[in-house]
Write a protein that holds these residues in place. Structure first.
Motif, PDB file in Angstrom:
ATOM      1  N   LEU A   1       0.817  -1.221   0.000  1.00 20.37           N
ATOM      2  CA  LEU A   1       0.000   0.000   0.000  1.00 20.37           C
ATOM      3  C   LEU A   1       0.844   1.261   0.000  1.00 20.37           C
ATOM      4  O   LEU A   1       0.666   2.138  -0.848  1.00 20.37           O
ATOM      5  N   GLU A   2       1.764   1.387   0.951  1.00 23.71           N
ATOM      6  CA  GLU A   2       2.500   2.649   1.060  1.00 23.71           C
ATOM      7  C   GLU A   2       3.396   2.884  -0.160  1.00 23.71           C
ATOM      8  O   GLU A   2       3.530   4.014  -0.640  1.00 23.71           O
ATOM      9  N   THR A   3       3.992   1.817  -0.684  1.00 25.05           N
ATOM     10  CA  THR A   3       4.804   1.957  -1.898  1.00 25.05           C
ATOM     11  C   THR A   3       3.936   2.429  -3.060  1.00 25.05           C
ATOM     12  O   THR A   3       4.339   3.300  -3.848  1.00 25.05           O
ATOM     13  N   PHE A   4       2.736   1.877  -3.159  1.00 25.52           N
ATOM     14  CA  PHE A   4       1.805   2.265  -4.217  1.00 25.52           C
ATOM     15  C   PHE A   4       1.422   3.735  -4.080  1.00 25.52           C
ATOM     16  O   PHE A   4       1.406   4.483  -5.070  1.00 25.52           O
ATOM     17  N   LEU A   5       1.116   4.174  -2.860  1.00 28.60           N
ATOM     18  CA  LEU A   5       0.751   5.567  -2.630  1.00 28.60           C
ATOM     19  C   LEU A   5       1.899   6.500  -2.989  1.00 28.60           C
ATOM     20  O   LEU A   5       1.693   7.558  -3.599  1.00 28.60           O
ATOM     21  N   GLU A   6       3.112   6.120  -2.610  1.00 30.53           N
ATOM     22  CA  GLU A   6       4.275   6.954  -2.893  1.00 30.53           C
ATOM     23  C   GLU A   6       4.524   7.037  -4.407  1.00 30.53           C
ATOM     24  O   GLU A   6       4.813   8.121  -4.932  1.00 30.53           O
ATOM     25  N   GLU A   7       4.386   5.919  -5.099  1.00 33.17           N
ATOM     26  CA  GLU A   7       4.577   5.917  -6.561  1.00 33.17           C
ATOM     27  C   GLU A   7       3.537   6.812  -7.238  1.00 33.17           C
ATOM     28  O   GLU A   7       3.850   7.570  -8.160  1.00 33.17           O
ATOM     29  N   ALA A   8       2.291   6.689  -6.787  1.00 35.27           N
ATOM     30  CA  ALA A   8       1.219   7.510  -7.362  1.00 35.27           C
ATOM     31  C   ALA A   8       1.484   8.993  -7.113  1.00 35.27           C
ATOM     32  O   ALA A   8       1.293   9.833  -8.002  1.00 35.27           O
ATOM     33  N   LYS A   9       1.934   9.309  -5.910  1.00 36.28           N
ATOM     34  CA  LYS A   9       2.245  10.714  -5.579  1.00 36.28           C
ATOM     35  C   LYS A   9       3.357  11.237  -6.481  1.00 36.28           C
ATOM     36  O   LYS A   9       3.277  12.364  -6.990  1.00 36.28           O
ATOM     37  N   GLN A  10       4.380  10.433  -6.696  1.00 36.09           N
ATOM     38  CA  GLN A  10       5.506  10.848  -7.539  1.00 36.09           C
ATOM     39  C   GLN A  10       5.059  11.090  -8.979  1.00 36.09           C
ATOM     40  O   GLN A  10       5.658  11.909  -9.692  1.00 36.09           O
ATOM     41  N   LYS A  11       4.026  10.396  -9.416  1.00 41.39           N
ATOM     42  CA  LYS A  11       3.505  10.570 -10.769  1.00 41.39           C
ATOM     43  C   LYS A  11       2.500  11.717 -10.877  1.00 41.39           C
ATOM     44  O   LYS A  11       1.939  11.955 -11.939  1.00 41.39           O
ATOM     45  N   GLY A  12       2.255  12.390  -9.751  1.00 45.15           N
ATOM     46  CA  GLY A  12       1.360  13.540  -9.772  1.00 45.15           C
ATOM     47  C   GLY A  12      -0.113  13.188  -9.734  1.00 45.15           C
ATOM     48  O   GLY A  12      -0.968  14.025 -10.063  1.00 45.15           O
ATOM     49  N   ILE A  13      -0.425  11.966  -9.347  1.00 50.07           N
ATOM     50  CA  ILE A  13      -1.824  11.550  -9.251  1.00 50.07           C
ATOM     51  C   ILE A  13      -2.388  12.023  -7.906  1.00 50.07           C
ATOM     52  O   ILE A  13      -1.816  11.744  -6.847  1.00 50.07           O
ATOM     53  N   LYS A  14      -3.482  12.761  -7.955  1.00 53.92           N
ATOM     54  CA  LYS A  14      -4.118  13.223  -6.724  1.00 53.92           C
ATOM     55  C   LYS A  14      -4.840  12.063  -6.054  1.00 53.92           C
ATOM     56  O   LYS A  14      -5.335  11.156  -6.729  1.00 53.92           O
TER      57      LYS A  14
ATOM     58  N   THR B   1      -9.658  -4.054 -13.049  1.00 53.18           N
ATOM     59  CA  THR B   1      -8.928  -5.260 -12.687  1.00 53.18           C
ATOM     60  C   THR B   1      -9.226  -5.633 -11.243  1.00 53.18           C
ATOM     61  O   THR B   1      -9.823  -4.849 -10.489  1.00 53.18           O
ATOM     62  N   TYR B   2      -8.808  -6.833 -10.868  1.00 48.49           N
ATOM     63  CA  TYR B   2      -8.927  -7.342  -9.502  1.00 48.49           C
ATOM     64  C   TYR B   2      -7.518  -7.576  -8.952  1.00 48.49           C
ATOM     65  O   TYR B   2      -6.605  -7.928  -9.699  1.00 48.49           O
ATOM     66  N   ALA B   3      -7.368  -7.384  -7.647  1.00 44.13           N
ATOM     67  CA  ALA B   3      -6.065  -7.618  -7.033  1.00 44.13           C
ATOM     68  C   ALA B   3      -6.249  -8.023  -5.582  1.00 44.13           C
ATOM     69  O   ALA B   3      -7.181  -7.566  -4.913  1.00 44.13           O
ATOM     70  N   LYS B   4      -5.353  -8.870  -5.101  1.00 44.16           N
ATOM     71  CA  LYS B   4      -5.434  -9.262  -3.691  1.00 44.16           C
ATOM     72  C   LYS B   4      -4.764  -8.230  -2.789  1.00 44.16           C
ATOM     73  O   LYS B   4      -5.078  -8.129  -1.606  1.00 44.16           O
ATOM     74  N   ASP B   5      -3.833  -7.462  -3.345  1.00 45.12           N
ATOM     75  CA  ASP B   5      -3.185  -6.393  -2.590  1.00 45.12           C
ATOM     76  C   ASP B   5      -2.522  -5.437  -3.586  1.00 45.12           C
ATOM     77  O   ASP B   5      -2.725  -5.546  -4.799  1.00 45.12           O
ATOM     78  N   TYR B   6      -1.723  -4.514  -3.079  1.00 48.15           N
ATOM     79  CA  TYR B   6      -1.165  -3.471  -3.947  1.00 48.15           C
ATOM     80  C   TYR B   6       0.140  -3.873  -4.613  1.00 48.15           C
ATOM     81  O   TYR B   6       0.592  -3.189  -5.533  1.00 48.15           O
ATOM     82  N   THR B   7       0.743  -4.962  -4.186  1.00 52.35           N
ATOM     83  CA  THR B   7       1.970  -5.398  -4.846  1.00 52.35           C
ATOM     84  C   THR B   7       1.691  -5.790  -6.290  1.00 52.35           C
ATOM     85  O   THR B   7       2.527  -5.561  -7.172  1.00 52.35           O
ATOM     86  N   THR B   8       0.506  -6.359  -6.539  1.00 52.13           N
ATOM     87  CA  THR B   8       0.162  -6.752  -7.908  1.00 52.13           C
ATOM     88  C   THR B   8      -0.319  -5.569  -8.742  1.00 52.13           C
ATOM     89  O   THR B   8      -0.425  -5.681  -9.972  1.00 52.13           O
ATOM     90  N   LEU B   9      -0.624  -4.444  -8.093  1.00 53.28           N
ATOM     91  CA  LEU B   9      -1.077  -3.268  -8.820  1.00 53.28           C
ATOM     92  C   LEU B   9       0.062  -2.323  -9.195  1.00 53.28           C
ATOM     93  O   LEU B   9      -0.075  -1.497 -10.104  1.00 53.28           O
ATOM     94  N   LEU B  10       1.189  -2.436  -8.512  1.00 50.80           N
ATOM     95  CA  LEU B  10       2.308  -1.533  -8.771  1.00 50.80           C
ATOM     96  C   LEU B  10       2.757  -1.499 -10.240  1.00 50.80           C
ATOM     97  O   LEU B  10       2.962  -0.409 -10.800  1.00 50.80           O
ATOM     98  N   PRO B  11       2.855  -2.650 -10.921  1.00 51.75           N
ATOM     99  CA  PRO B  11       3.274  -2.594 -12.327  1.00 51.75           C
ATOM    100  C   PRO B  11       2.286  -1.832 -13.219  1.00 51.75           C
ATOM    101  O   PRO B  11       2.692  -1.327 -14.277  1.00 51.75           O
ATOM    102  N   LEU B  12       1.042  -1.750 -12.805  1.00 56.67           N
ATOM    103  CA  LEU B  12       0.019  -1.078 -13.618  1.00 56.67           C
ATOM    104  C   LEU B  12       0.127   0.438 -13.541  1.00 56.67           C
ATOM    105  O   LEU B  12      -0.542   1.155 -14.303  1.00 56.67           O
ATOM    106  N   LEU B  13       0.953   0.932 -12.606  1.00 60.77           N
ATOM    107  CA  LEU B  13       1.167   2.377 -12.524  1.00 60.77           C
ATOM    108  C   LEU B  13       2.050   2.884 -13.661  1.00 60.77           C
ATOM    109  O   LEU B  13       2.111   4.080 -13.904  1.00 60.77           O
ATOM    110  N   GLY B  14       2.702   1.959 -14.350  1.00 62.06           N
ATOM    111  CA  GLY B  14       3.523   2.337 -15.503  1.00 62.06           C
ATOM    112  C   GLY B  14       4.867   2.886 -15.124  1.00 62.06           C
ATOM    113  O   GLY B  14       5.220   3.020 -13.975  1.00 62.06           O
TER     114      GLY B  14
END
Length: 219
Positions: free
Chosen positions: A95-108, A206-219
């Protein structure tokens, strides 16, 4: 896939933290032991959506308790939940890695939950992730709960983004329906429900069990 969004809107319980079993346990104890409702564990689980007051009205009717009594029971329930869950409080993996990546990409980012702010504060401050969110919409901030789109439309407005530019992260069918009603796509975290329970919703990315599987989708 996710990197094209301008904003992410997150549900809380079951979506950022895997805590719904603790909510169920406390509600079951209150409803069956304290208030005498003749409900099974499964029946209690089926009522767990929307605001606490709405849950009490669904089970006992609109005139069984006064508004003040229901507000007091709602706060008491959440205090019991927090006491039970606090030793186990943690974000879903990644979760926190995903949030940080999204923030770095400028996603509100914002939170849109049926939880009262007392519970939202408990979770996001306990996880030290408040700084990622520019909008927090809780039960007190809306008139109508999910599947009404008000929660997510208000969050989008506070972030200054059009609904079509937002992606919702949810764990429950009612939440995905709220996103659909708001004109938003959704990502489903399968912490509480299986994918087949969402088959009627055309807005799921998409479906995911947690945010580790969603990280690659952030591009």
């Amino acid at each position: 896939m996710l990197h094209t969004a301008k904003a992410f809107l997150f549900d809380l319980n079951g979506t950022m933290i895997d805590d719904m079993h603790y909510h169920k346990q406390v509600w079951y104890d209150i409803l069956t032991k304290d208030l005498g409702a003749n409900l099974s564990w499964e029946e209690v689980a089926s009522h767990m959506y929307g605001k606490n007051v709405e849950l009490l009205i669904r089970i006992f009717g609109p005139d069984h308790f006064t508004p003040q009594q229901m507000d007091e029971m709602s706060v008491a329930k959440e205090k019991r939940y927090q006491e039970l869950y606090k030793p186990h409080l943690k974000g879903l993996p990644g979760l926190e890695t995903f949030l940080e990546e999204a923030k770095q990409k400028g996603i509100k980012m914002g939170i849109g939950s049926a939880a009262i702010l007392f519970n939202i504060d408990f979770a996001i401050d306990g996880l030290a992730i408040r700084h990622y969110f520019d909008s927090i919409v809780g039960a007190e901030n809306v008139k109508d709960s999910k599947p009404d789109p008000e929660t997510y439309l208000k969050g989008a407005a506070e972030l200054g983004c059009a609904p079509a530019d937002c992606i919702v992260f949810e764990d429950a069918p009612k939440g995905v329906e709220a996103a659909l009603n708001a004109g938003m796509k959704a990502v489903v975290l399968t912490t509480m429900h299986t994918a087949d329970e969402f088959s009627q919703y055309p807005n799921i990315i998409t479906y995911a069990k947690d945010y580790t599987t969603l990280l690659p989708l952030l591009g």
